[in-house]
Design a protein around this motif. Structure first.
Motif, PDB file in Angstrom:
ATOM      1  N   LYS A   4       0.688  -1.174  -0.023  1.00 49.56           N
ATOM      2  CA  LYS A   4       0.019  -0.089   0.059  1.00 49.56           C
ATOM      3  C   LYS A   4       0.842   1.390   0.021  1.00 49.56           C
ATOM      4  N   TYR A   8       0.440   3.899  -2.963  1.00 47.31           N
ATOM      5  CA  TYR A   8       0.150   5.196  -2.709  1.00 47.31           C
ATOM      6  C   TYR A   8       0.976   6.391  -3.096  1.00 47.31           C
ATOM      7  N   ALA A  22      -5.239  11.471  -3.134  1.00 51.06           N
ATOM      8  CA  ALA A  22      -6.247  10.949  -2.216  1.00 51.06           C
ATOM      9  C   ALA A  22      -7.722  11.025  -2.852  1.00 51.06           C
ATOM     10  N   ILE A  27      -9.463   8.263  -0.076  1.00 46.81           N
ATOM     11  CA  ILE A  27      -9.086   8.237   1.273  1.00 46.81           C
ATOM     12  C   ILE A  27      -8.707   9.834   1.571  1.00 46.81           C
ATOM     13  N   THR A  28      -8.284  10.209   2.695  1.00 39.59           N
ATOM     14  CA  THR A  28      -8.143  11.681   3.258  1.00 39.59           C
ATOM     15  C   THR A  28      -6.803  11.916   2.748  1.00 39.59           C
ATOM     16  N   THR A  31      -4.125  11.138   5.390  1.00 43.15           N
ATOM     17  CA  THR A  31      -3.793   9.651   5.569  1.00 43.15           C
ATOM     18  C   THR A  31      -2.576   9.622   4.410  1.00 43.15           C
TER      19      THR A  31
END
Length: 296
Positions: A4, A8, A22, A27-28, A31
């Motif tokens: 991950k 990302y 994001a 996702i935020t 994060t």
């Protein structure tokens, strides 16, 4: 570090933005920022230069991005291999289709395959041949329907249909009474074509040039229905495949084009050197057999 973190990182590098990456990953931003910071700490290097307005990879970031992509590809191949062990009980096939293509029989074939393998899902994407080739090359699509010729060093292909283009014009147009029209007679016409993502655009321009004129293009579109409406509104003429012209309404008329005629050849393409899932292989074998029956 886990997969991950690398995935990302790849997304942030692709978008050059933490916020857009994001949003794409649902996702935020805090994060994803924390994940990238943890990755930098673990590796002991900065991956991005954050001092500029736009996010830029550092030298270390560029090297790690190349390796991250290889790891991500290997991980996805592993997932596909594990899916294969289920014996086609599940899978996902991504197919690119040009909107100009009369896909009636093609979609019937997809439906028949789905009846045989109900747990396999499909993603159907409409685009021009050039974009479809790009997406197959970048592994965003498994297969695509395109206009030949294609890049034979990159793709394998299966040709399944060839037909001539016809002149599409308003019924009141002087040439609408003709049974056939020489291509050179269109030198002074206004053309409405598909946009430059479509190989058909290049093909039409090439043939017009071959008889001594550059087509005067007043509009380009990615939608067949919009081209039809513009012709019906007397804004210009177009050139579309014969099978497509059979479906058009009475507000337009199609006429055979000669000297020269312009043909298009449709084929399914897939990447020569890309991993091909067992589900995609089975779909291709099934589809080639059915297309041979339908079109030949």
């Amino acid at each position: 570090m886990d997969i991950k973190h690398l995935q990302y990182f790849i997304e942030v590098a692709n978008f050059n933005s933490f916020s857009r990456a994001a949003n794409h990953l649902f996702i935020t931003q805090p994060t994803i920022s924390k994940m990238i910071k943890n990755l930098e700490t673990e590796l002991g290097v900065a991956l991005f230069d954050r001092s500029r307005k736009q996010l830029v990879l550092t030298d270390a970031g560029r090297i790690i991005l190349e390796q991250a992509k290889l790891i991500d590809k290997a991980f996805k191949n592993l997932e596909v291999e594990l899916d294969n062990l289920t014996g086609l009980k599940k899978g996902h096939i991504r197919i690119g289709l040009p909107p100009i293509f009369n896909a009636h029989y093609f979609l019937e074939i997809v439906g028949s395959f789905h009846e045989k393998y109900p747990e396999i899902t499909f993603q159907l994407v409409e685009d021009g041949s050039k974009k479809i080739e790009e997406d197959v090359r970048n592994n965003l699509l498994d297969v695509g329907v395109v206009v030949l010729p294609t890049k034979n060093d990159i793709f394998d292909h299966f040709s399944f249909m060839e037909e001539d283009l016809k002149l599409l014009l308003h019924p009141s147009h002087p040439l609408a009474k003709n049974e056939e029209v020489n291509l050179a007679e269109l030198a002074n016409e206004s053309f409405i074509l598909f946009n430059k993502d479509f190989a058909l655009n290049d093909r039409i321009i090439h043939f017009c040039n071959s008889v001594g004129f550059d087509p005067h293009i007043i509009s380009e579109s990615s939608q067949r229905s919009f081209i039809e409406e513009m012709v019906a509104s007397k804004l210009g003429v177009s050139l579309l495949p014969g099978s497509v012209c059979k479906q058009l309404n009475k507000n337009v008329k199609s006429v055979k084009v000669v000297n020269p005629s312009i043909s298009w050849n449709l084929a399914i393409i897939w990447g020569k050197n890309q991993y091909f899932s067992y589900a995609a292989k089975e779909w291709l074998t099934f589809t080639k057999a059915e297309l041979s029956r339908c079109y030949r």
